[in-house]
Design an enzyme around this catalytic site. Structure first.
Site, PDB file in Angstrom:
ATOM      1  N   TYR A 163      -8.479  11.604 -10.771  1.00 49.70           N
ATOM      2  CA  TYR A 163      -7.877  10.468 -11.487  1.00 49.70           C
ATOM      3  C   TYR A 163      -7.935  10.697 -13.003  1.00 49.70           C
ATOM      4  CZ  TYR A 163      -7.133   5.515 -12.713  1.00 49.70           C
ATOM      5  OH  TYR A 163      -6.661   4.332 -13.238  1.00 49.70           O
ATOM      6  N   LYS A 210      -4.833  11.077 -15.665  1.00 52.71           N
ATOM      7  CA  LYS A 210      -4.653  10.152 -16.786  1.00 52.71           C
ATOM      8  C   LYS A 210      -4.708  10.883 -18.132  1.00 52.71           C
ATOM      9  CE  LYS A 210      -4.017   6.390 -14.393  1.00 52.71           C
ATOM     10  NZ  LYS A 210      -2.671   5.784 -14.383  1.00 52.71           N
TER      11      LYS A 210
HETATM   12  P1  NAP Z   1      -3.197  -1.901  -8.026  1.00 51.16           P
HETATM   13  O1  NAP Z   1      -3.569  -3.326  -8.145  1.00 51.16           O
HETATM   14  O2  NAP Z   1      -3.835  -1.050  -6.978  1.00 51.16           O
HETATM   15  O3  NAP Z   1      -1.593  -1.829  -7.848  1.00 51.16           O
HETATM   16  C1  NAP Z   1      -0.982  -0.573  -7.723  1.00 51.16           C
HETATM   17  C2  NAP Z   1       0.507  -0.737  -7.745  1.00 51.16           C
HETATM   18  O4  NAP Z   1       1.092   0.574  -7.647  1.00 51.16           O
HETATM   19  C3  NAP Z   1       1.041  -1.542  -6.559  1.00 51.16           C
HETATM   20  O5  NAP Z   1       2.131  -2.311  -6.988  1.00 51.16           O
HETATM   21  C4  NAP Z   1       1.483  -0.449  -5.595  1.00 51.16           C
HETATM   22  O6  NAP Z   1       2.549  -0.830  -4.730  1.00 51.16           O
HETATM   23  C5  NAP Z   1       1.996   0.580  -6.562  1.00 51.16           C
HETATM   24  N1  NAP Z   1       2.066   1.908  -5.950  1.00 51.16           N
HETATM   25  C6  NAP Z   1       1.098   2.593  -5.290  1.00 51.16           C
HETATM   26  N2  NAP Z   1       1.568   3.770  -4.871  1.00 51.16           N
HETATM   27  C7  NAP Z   1       2.861   3.820  -5.262  1.00 51.16           C
HETATM   28  C8  NAP Z   1       3.889   4.784  -5.132  1.00 51.16           C
HETATM   29  N3  NAP Z   1       3.670   5.952  -4.497  1.00 51.16           N
HETATM   30  N4  NAP Z   1       5.113   4.503  -5.654  1.00 51.16           N
HETATM   31  C9  NAP Z   1       5.354   3.330  -6.276  1.00 51.16           C
HETATM   32  N5  NAP Z   1       4.412   2.390  -6.446  1.00 51.16           N
HETATM   33  C10 NAP Z   1       3.189   2.643  -5.949  1.00 51.16           C
HETATM   34  O7  NAP Z   1      -3.419  -1.118  -9.388  1.00 51.16           O
HETATM   35  P2  NAP Z   1      -3.698  -1.664 -10.875  1.00 51.16           P
HETATM   36  O8  NAP Z   1      -5.157  -1.804 -11.048  1.00 51.16           O
HETATM   37  O9  NAP Z   1      -2.784  -2.760 -11.217  1.00 51.16           O
HETATM   38  O10 NAP Z   1      -3.296  -0.355 -11.699  1.00 51.16           O
HETATM   39  C11 NAP Z   1      -2.039  -0.194 -12.305  1.00 51.16           C
HETATM   40  C12 NAP Z   1      -2.089   1.015 -13.222  1.00 51.16           C
HETATM   41  O11 NAP Z   1      -3.101   0.828 -14.204  1.00 51.16           O
HETATM   42  C13 NAP Z   1      -2.432   2.316 -12.506  1.00 51.16           C
HETATM   43  O12 NAP Z   1      -1.715   3.395 -13.080  1.00 51.16           O
HETATM   44  C14 NAP Z   1      -3.895   2.470 -12.776  1.00 51.16           C
HETATM   45  O13 NAP Z   1      -4.302   3.804 -12.702  1.00 51.16           O
HETATM   46  C15 NAP Z   1      -3.985   1.918 -14.176  1.00 51.16           C
HETATM   47  N6  NAP Z   1      -5.322   1.465 -14.566  1.00 51.16           N
HETATM   48  C16 NAP Z   1      -5.944   0.470 -13.893  1.00 51.16           C
HETATM   49  C17 NAP Z   1      -7.204   0.064 -14.313  1.00 51.16           C
HETATM   50  C18 NAP Z   1      -7.963  -1.031 -13.632  1.00 51.16           C
HETATM   51  O14 NAP Z   1      -9.138  -1.245 -13.991  1.00 51.16           O
HETATM   52  N7  NAP Z   1      -7.393  -1.760 -12.707  1.00 51.16           N
HETATM   53  C19 NAP Z   1      -7.807   0.700 -15.400  1.00 51.16           C
HETATM   54  C20 NAP Z   1      -7.138   1.709 -16.055  1.00 51.16           C
HETATM   55  C21 NAP Z   1      -5.879   2.081 -15.642  1.00 51.16           C
HETATM   56  P3  NAP Z   1       2.248  -1.409  -3.240  1.00 51.16           P
HETATM   57  O15 NAP Z   1       1.781  -2.823  -3.479  1.00 51.16           O
HETATM   58  O16 NAP Z   1       3.555  -1.331  -2.563  1.00 51.16           O
HETATM   59  O17 NAP Z   1       1.178  -0.554  -2.669  1.00 51.16           O
END
Ligand code: NAP
Length: 250
Positions: free
Chosen positions: A158, A162
């Site tokens: 991961y 990133k």
């Molecule tokens: P999340 O709640 O797990 O949601 C992930 C989203 O990505 C969902 O809408 C999912 O769609 C979609 N997705 C997964 N696989 C996919 C694919 N192959 N093609 C298209 N869409 C796909 O994640 P989140 O926490 O909101 O994270 C969003 C972004 O922020 C990510 O890039 C993550 O790495 C980054 N991020 C998150 C955090 C954190 O603390 N949460 C911190 C730093 C960075 P489905 O619902 O259809 O599965």
């Protein structure tokens, strides 16, 4: 609709069915953008986001595509161009984690994360840039992470994806700047979403956050909204903006 600074603009938000992507889709729609709510498998959740945006007076469309797959990205952009004829904003948000220590990490754990989190950003940005270059305008916002800057045990795949997004953002920002296209990255810290629900977000992690709490998806969406809609953001490119409660202070 608050200020409608994005009226007439079309935004694609990948992974907008849940979490940060959902909040970003709603924030851009709140600015008047027509939003493409991309998702992988949560059709119902994506339809719900579209309905919420519609109820707030803006237009949205749900489009399924695995953005780690070249043919599906092509189909996504073809569908958007057929319906709307332009793409002004791309938020590369879709991402997954497959956490485990290096010695236990299978090649498929590595590959799945790189395929979506890094190759997906490349595929979508390449497709959007072809359209934006012709328009001579556009804004690309890539969601990276603090762990791409500082590393994290158990997240070699991961973190590498990133960190890759950060290098990609800076290179592409240099390539596209002369055509009025900006490319920036947003680096969240620990945000309360499904992705972090499985983590044991206990006191040890809280100690790493000077502001002493986790972030909310709407706070990250606020930074995305700024980069997408604010006039000042027209002069910001190639940057990584952290929203992490002070975890990383460069
Ligand atoms: P999340 O709640 O797990 O949601 C992930 C989203 O990505 C969902 O809408 C999912 O769609 C979609 N997705 C997964 N696989 C996919 C694919 N192959 N093609 C298209 N869409 C796909 O994640 P989140 O926490 O909101 O994270 C969003 C972004 O922020 C990510 O890039 C993550 O790495 C980054 N991020 C998150 C955090 C954190 O603390 N949460 C911190 C730093 C960075 P489905 O619902 O259809 O599965």
């Amino acid at each position: 609709m608050a200020t409608a600074r994005l009226q007439g603009q079309v935004a694609i938000v990948t992974g907008a069915s849940r979490g940060i992507g959902r909040a970003a889709a709603r924030a851009l729609a709140d600015e008047g953008a027509t939003v493409i709510v991309n998702y992988a498998s949560s059709a119902e959740a994506a339809d719900q986001v579209v309905a919420e945006i519609g109820a707030a007076g803006a237009e949205a469309m749900a489009l399924q595509a695995d953005v780690g797959q070249a043919d599906q990205v092509e189909a996504l952009f073809t569908a958007v161009m057929e319906k709307y004829g332009r793409v002004d904003l791309l938020v590369n948000n879709a991402g997954i984690a497959r956490d485990t220590l290096l010695l236990r990490m299978k090649l498929e754990d590595w590959q799945a994360v790189i395929d979506l989190n890094l190759t997906g950003v490349f595929l979508c940005t390449r497709a959007a840039s072809k359209i934006m270059l012709k328009q001579r305008s556009g804004r690309v916002i890539n969601i990276t992470s603090v762990v791409g800057e500082m590393g994290n045990a158990g997240q070699a795949n991961y973190s590498a994806s990133k960190a890759g997004v950060i290098g990609f953002t800076k290179s592409v920002a240099k390539e596209l700047a002369s055509r009025g296209i900006t490319v920036n990255a947003v680096a969240p810290g620990f945000i309360t979403t499904d992705m972090t629900a499985d983590l044991k977000l206990g006191d040890e992690i809280l100690k790493l956050i000077p502001l002493g709490r986790y972030g909310q998806p709407e706070e990250v969406a606020g930074v995305i909204r700024f980069l997408a809609a604010d006039a000042a953001a027209a002069y910001i490119t190639g940057q990584v903006i952290n929203i992490d409660g002070g975890m990383v202070m460069a």
